[in-house]
Enzyme design. Structure first.
Site, PDB file in Angstrom:
ATOM      1  N   GLU A  88     -55.432  23.193  28.723  1.00 58.41           N
ATOM      2  CA  GLU A  88     -55.958  24.043  29.795  1.00 58.41           C
ATOM      3  C   GLU A  88     -55.901  23.347  31.145  1.00 58.41           C
ATOM      4  OE1 GLU A  88     -56.792  26.802  31.923  1.00 58.41           O
ATOM      5  OE2 GLU A  88     -57.123  27.385  29.843  1.00 58.41           O
ATOM      6  N   SER A 126     -55.085  32.327  32.021  1.00 56.95           N
ATOM      7  CA  SER A 126     -55.299  30.939  32.419  1.00 56.95           C
ATOM      8  C   SER A 126     -54.259  30.460  33.412  1.00 56.95           C
ATOM      9  CB  SER A 126     -55.203  30.018  31.197  1.00 56.95           C
ATOM     10  OG  SER A 126     -56.342  30.034  30.423  1.00 56.95           O
ATOM     11  N   ASP A 179     -53.390  24.289  34.396  1.00 56.36           N
ATOM     12  CA  ASP A 179     -54.041  24.662  35.657  1.00 56.36           C
ATOM     13  C   ASP A 179     -53.510  23.815  36.808  1.00 56.36           C
ATOM     14  OD1 ASP A 179     -55.655  26.563  34.426  1.00 56.36           O
ATOM     15  OD2 ASP A 179     -57.395  25.243  34.285  1.00 56.36           O
TER      16      ASP A 179
END
Length: 380
Positions: free
Chosen positions: A96, A294, A100
């Protein structure tokens, strides 16, 4: 049961022959071209805050990804909100934070990036506390002063305490009023909205994306020629769908005139999120393909940084009240209206993508050049 298994959105991966670049996924140059992101803006002078919860990153991985695509590595600052360390991208949950950072910087490489890290805990109340802790920290962070935040965490509103969600929304409003645009992923479980696959089998909008003063970013499937449909997957593996629906906690804000009913509707807009039209990253030294809102969220946050950069050259302050202006200037912002698909998921019938706003893709995706021009010329 670790709560991260239920709140981070970067879990929808599946291979597809439709992937760009010979199966490697979209590269930064592809996304820039397909969304008409201006090449003369880099985010210079802006600070993008990325919130992470028990998800670390490898700067070595990120630098390799950027160098593969001719991107000068940006300035990255790590801030521990509560003593939580960056574990260097060694855990599977660290994908994650990796995606990002890599993709936000791919779109706004001239910006400074602040990774705000906090311990997610093991339960939803602990995660609520971590989110409140982090937002409070940023409200009082006079050193880094980000102008945009990206948050790719959440779950259906029913998973959280209503008072805690209101407190989170209050902090987001405070940040928004100060010129900090808060972008939140709308989720990957369609109208069902829950990471827990065992019900209740009803529609759930994802929080904290339902916070009225946040920009909720949904998902699309992006074709190589530039067309899009809603991110929908109806196969047996439940491969994800654009989170969207109506809040059970927050009333419809006055600017959501395009939204039916009396509740806050999400998402506000959408970008590519389907893993079948996924994005390349580097994770643990290897090329990987990711999808989910995401990724859409940090990409959109980076576009806002580009708009703020352009505003700064004209002596303008960073954007504030952006959620309101998305609706006020919807006809001028260059949205690509998406009218195909739905967000049915896990047996729960979703909403249909229709002309105008819908609870699948919001107003649609953006022509970033027109979007930024309008935010610079028309928005105070």
């Amino acid at each position: 049961m670790h709560v991260l298994k239920h709140i981070h959105f970067a879990d929808a991966h599946r291979p597809s022959q439709a992937l760009a670049n010979g199966g490697q996924g979209y590269f930064p140059a592809d996304i820039r071209r397909l969304y008409n992101i201006p090449t003369n803006l880099t985010g210079a002078g802006q600070t993008i805050g990325i919130l992470e919860f028990s998800s670390g990153y490898s700067l070595q991985d990120a630098t390799l990804f950027w160098q593969m695509h001719g991107i000068t590595p940006p300035n990255v600052v790590f801030v521990s909100v509560d003593g939580t360390r960056n574990d260097g991208g060694t855990s599977v949950d660290d994908e994650e934070a990796s995606l990002d950072l890599q993709w936000a910087a791919a779109i706004a490489p001239g910006a400074r990036f602040v990774i705000y890290e906090a311990n997610a805990g093991e339960t939803y109340p602990e995660f609520e506390a971590a989110m409140l802790r982090t937002l409070n920290y940023i409200v009082n962070d006079h050193l880094h002063q980000p102008s945009v935040l990206s948050i790719s965490y959440g779950d259906g509103e029913d998973s959280f305490d209503a008072e805690a969600l209101q407190s989170i929304a209050d902090l987001i409003q405070k940040l928004d009023e100060r010129g900090v645009t808060v972008c939140i992923a709308s989720g990957d479980q369609g109208a069902y909205g829950l990471h827990n696959p065992f019900g209740p089998y009803a529609r759930h909008a994802d929080a904290p994306a339902t916070s009225p003063h946040a920009v909720a970013v949904g998902g699309t499937h992006l074709y190589a020629h530039g067309g899009e449909c809603a991110w929908t997957y109806l196969g047996p593996q439940n491969g994800g769908a654009s989170g969207g629906g109506f809040s059970d906690i927050f009333a419809k804000p006055p600017w959501q005139t395009a939204v039916p009913g009396h509740a806050r509707g999400v998402p506000d807009l959408a970008l590519n999120a389907d893993p079948a039209s996924g994005y390349q990253i580097v994770f643990q030294g290897q090329s990987a393909i990711v999808g989910g809102t995401s990724v859409a969220c940090p990409v959109f946050a980076a576009i806002i940084a580009l708009a703020n950069e352009r505003r700064a050259t004209l002596g303008r302050k960073p954007l504030s009240s952006l959620p309101q202006y998305l609706y006020t200037y919807a006809n001028k912002l260059g949205f690509h209206d998406i009218v195909v698909g739905n967000n049915t998921y896990n047996g729960v019938i979703g909403y249909e993508a229709i002309p105008g706003w819908d609870a699948v893709t919001g107003f649609g995706s953006v022509d970033a050049t027109q979007f930024i021009d309008t935010l610079v010329k028309d928005v105070p």
